[in-house]
Design an enzyme around this catalytic site. Structure first.
Site, PDB file in Angstrom:
ATOM      1  CD  GLU A 140      23.027  28.447 -49.270  1.00  0.00           C
ATOM      2  OE1 GLU A 140      23.936  29.282 -49.429  1.00  0.00           O
ATOM      3  OE2 GLU A 140      22.725  27.604 -50.136  1.00  0.00           O
ATOM      4  CE  LYS A 198      25.197  38.851 -48.254  1.00  0.00           C
ATOM      5  NZ  LYS A 198      26.468  39.431 -47.755  1.00  0.00           N
ATOM      6  CG  ASP A 217      30.834  40.303 -43.424  1.00  0.00           C
ATOM      7  OD1 ASP A 217      30.985  40.548 -44.632  1.00  0.00           O
ATOM      8  OD2 ASP A 217      30.949  41.173 -42.542  1.00  0.00           O
ATOM      9  CB  CYS A 223      36.437  76.105 -55.084  1.00  0.00           C
ATOM     10  SG  CYS A 223      37.560  74.688 -55.138  1.00  0.00           S
ATOM     11  CB  CYS A 281      40.870  77.083 -57.155  1.00  0.00           C
ATOM     12  SG  CYS A 281      39.146  77.046 -57.693  1.00  0.00           S
ATOM     13  CB  CYS A 336      34.796  74.232 -57.938  1.00  0.00           C
ATOM     14  SG  CYS A 336      36.175  75.241 -58.517  1.00  0.00           S
ATOM     15  CB  CYS A 377      39.864  73.951 -59.689  1.00  0.00           C
ATOM     16  SG  CYS A 377      39.575  73.277 -58.036  1.00  0.00           S
TER      17      CYS A 377
END
Length: 687
Positions: free
Chosen positions: A124, A126, A128, A416, A419, A434, A440
């Site tokens: 079959e 497919k 979408d 990071c 922070c 981090c 943070c």
């Protein structure tokens, strides 16, 4: 991702990558299935799933309860009522070559113990679109739902009734109760017309026909759905009062007689004809009036389908052979670092928008610093994108002859960006994290956003943008602060863009979430490695929040029985236990937890009974003659049992095949109940 094969990974590296893959795939599932707003194409999505499967095959002990292989789809949207599917609506495993397809057939034969017996296959195209289920009783449409997360979908019955291809009454004789499954889609011509109308009205355009179909079906006003040109092909059934036909092909013929549209391109063939059909569909793909992204192959005999059953999120009797990747090039405008709630630093490619296979792509993950270095992608590069299988985009690499002379290698930050704390990459891991923890702001905000998300507390009217604004203005710094917001209702009502009604709606939503289930509560805390599935395991094991907290605090003591017991919880491994112990060893986390618990009614999690053998431990030994060992194991697990390889005092039942040997002897010594194969078939409800 990495080019290193699973065999080249250490166990720690494999566990880390599986964690990343689970998180990333879950995010893209939500964007695709729930929000109809995919950021990337099927190419990378399928590549991510393949990578996850490859690592799980190499490290089966590391399979996570929240693994993509164990779940499907995204959570249902909050604007509709919910419908629980009587039988889960699962997704298909993928094939990408003739070799993959042949292995699918070989696996099915091995499972069934068949060698030379011919197996007819139904092919079959497919479609979408958006998967839906339609339940009919006495021939009349009772309700319809989207797939949602596979277990629960949105109730879109009223909208489905407006689609011309959905009969409200079946023609001719049909089972008293039957659930018809199919795909709602929009043709390419209707998609273009809709986007022209959207643009003319100053409204958002849809990315592709699939998104336009999903967005149209999910309109809260059914009049809008009725005005959209939606179509449907029926192709399967779920729960039924009787089996509608002996074969899938005959079932498709009945669907047409009942009044459904069935794809005219379907064919019944043998294994040798599959590759030719796939090639033919790939050649016709561009000329078809609707989008297809591959071919679905199903074993025709429904009795064999029932024996094969399911593994994880996929049926053993069907596979989707996807089409090759689609590619495009575009400008890499920037590389930005996102900080996740566990402190992970993830590089994201910001791209000049480009259409790849019908999807407008503007973002793509670059995964980690090793991936950036390996591909040597730089800001200002023209990069090639790939969209394989049609959902998630992947940056393949730069087009070097178009690289500007000013382009510099990307320097991955060691601090990071949110922070300024040191960002550390642990030995053996590909992710840099981090170290700022609770200080943070990025992690704080991400944790708060996670806390209010649908799988967690599901607080309506408190989305990411609002969370960020409230945090910036000092209204919300911790999860418990959310439940103190009613004290600021007047202040919120006076904020720009709010008003009394909006503020009151938010307060009602918050108050409605003061009672919460223990699994959702645990998941909402955002502890690393504790996804939805692990949260449920912990909740079922400990029962109450007080007991869980008590045992987790006790587990922080080195060598304690509680710490050792964590590893015995089904499928909760050492790395997960370490994350739990680390969370509860931090006094600030305990303070946050207790503050939050004081605002809520966290409900007790009672033991569940998923099947007649729920919670039982079963061992199969010896040779079974009426079914293969994998088939027997699958049946036991479907009835709620846990199948193990060794007999112990905790074993509830041993099934004895011929030549049972030492395990039968040990079961007798321990007084464990045993049955022969006939007894097992009786227990399992097999004819």
């Amino acid at each position: 991702m990495t080019d290193r094969t699973p065999a080249e990974l250490t166990e720690e590296e494999a566990a880390t990558e599986l964690e990343r893959l689970a998180s990333e795939i879950a995010r893209h599932d939500r964007l695709y299935n729930t929000e109809d707003a995919p950021e990337i194409t099927d190419a990378d999505y399928d590549a991510l799933r393949r990578r996850n499967t490859e690592i799980e095959v190499a490290f089966p002990s590391l399979i996570r309860p929240d693994s993509p292989s164990q779940k499907v789809g995204g959570a249902p949207a909050s604007g509709f009522g919910k419908i629980t599917h009587r039988l889960p609506m699962l997704s298909l495993d993928n094939a990408f070559s003739a070799t993959d397809f042949d292995e699918f057939c070989a696996r099915a034969r091995r499972f069934l113990g068949l060698k030379d017996v011919p197996m007819a296959i139904v092919a079959e195209p497919k479609i979408d679109g958006l998967s839906i289920s339609l339940t009919y009783e006495k021939g009349r449409l009772v309700y319809g739902a989207t797939r949602g997360d596979g277990a629960e979908g949105e109730d879109v019955t009223t909208n489905l009734r407006t689609i011309k291809d959905v009969p409200t009454r079946l023609k001719g004789a049909a089972p008293d109760r039957i659930e018809i499954r199919g795909e709602v889609f929009m043709t390419k011509a209707d998609f273009l017309a809709l986007n022209e109308a959207q643009s003319g009205a100053g409204l958002r355009s849809y990315a592709n026909p699939r998104n336009s179909a999903a967005g149209s079906l999910r309109q809260l006003d059914p009049k809008i759905t009725a005005a959209r040109a939606l179509s449907m092909f029926a192709y399967a059934f779920g729960e039924a009062s009787e089996t509608p036909a002996p074969t899938h092909w005959e079932y498709l013929e009945k669907l047409a007689k009942w009044g459904f549209k069935v794809s005219p391109l379907n064919e019944r063939l043998d294994q040798d004809g599959a590759a030719g059909f796939h090639t033919a569909m790939a050649e016709r793909r561009a000329s078809l009036p609707y989008d297809i992204d591959g071919v679905v192959y199903k074993i025709d005999d429904l009795a064999l389908q029932r024996r094969l059953g399911f593994v994880g999120r996929t049926p053993r009797w069907a596979t989707a052979w996807k089409f090759p990747a689609e590619r495009a090039t575009t400008l890499l405008e920037d590389i930005k670092i996102q900080v996740g709630r566990t402190g992970s630093l993830t590089p994201v490619a910001w791209l000049q928008g480009v259409n790849v296979g019908g999807v407008l792509v503007t973002r793509a993950t670059l995964h980690n610093e090793d991936e950036i270095t390996r591909k040597d992608v730089r800001v200002g590069d023209t990069v090639e994108l790939q969209r394989a299988g049609d959902v998630i985009p992947q940056v393949i690499g730069p087009v070097l002859d178009k690289r500007p002379k000013s382009a510099e290698p990307f320097a991955f930050p060691d601090h990071c960006p949110a922070c300024g704390s040191l960002a550390v990459r642990a030995e053996g891991e590909v992710v840099r994290r981090c170290t700022g923890g609770l200080i943070c702001p990025a992690q704080t905000i991400e944790r708060l956003v996670h806390f209010v998300s649908r799988p967690a507390f599901d607080i309506e009217h408190l989305g990411e943008q609002t969370v960020r604004a409230f945090h910036t203005d000092g209204l919300v710094d911790s999860p418990a602060d959310i439940f103190r917001l009613p004290e600021h209702e007047q202040e919120i009502a006076e904020r720009e863009g709010w008003g009394a009604t909006s503020a009151a709606n938010l307060m009602r939503s918050i108050e409605s979430r003061r009672a919460i289930s223990l699994p959702r509560f645990i998941y909402a805390l955002g502890i690393r490695r504790i996804g939805d599935a692990n949260a449920k395991l912990l909740a079922r094991h400990y029962g109450t929040l007080a007991h869980w907290r008590e045992q987790m605090v006790a587990a922080t003591i080195i060598g304690s029985e509680e710490r050792q017991a964590l590893g015995s919880i089904m499928r909760v491994g050492g790395a997960i236990a370490d994350e739990l112990v680390g969370f509860f060893a931090e006094p600030r986390n305990l303070a946050v937890l207790d503050d939050l618990a004081g605002q809520l009614n966290v409900q007790e999690e009672k033991a569940t009974t998923d099947g007649p053998l729920s919670g039982k431990s079963i061992v199969f030994t010896g040779t079974l003659t009426t079914m293969t060992r994998p088939e027997a194991k699958a049946r036991a697990e479907s009835l709620g049992a846990r199948v193990t390889d060794s007999v112990s005092k905790k074993t509830d039942l041993v099934v004895l095949g011929t030549d049972a040997g030492s395990k039968a002897k040990k079961a007798a010594e321990l007084g464990v109940t045993t049955v022969d194969e006939a007894g097992w078939r009786d227990i399992a409800g097999l004819e």
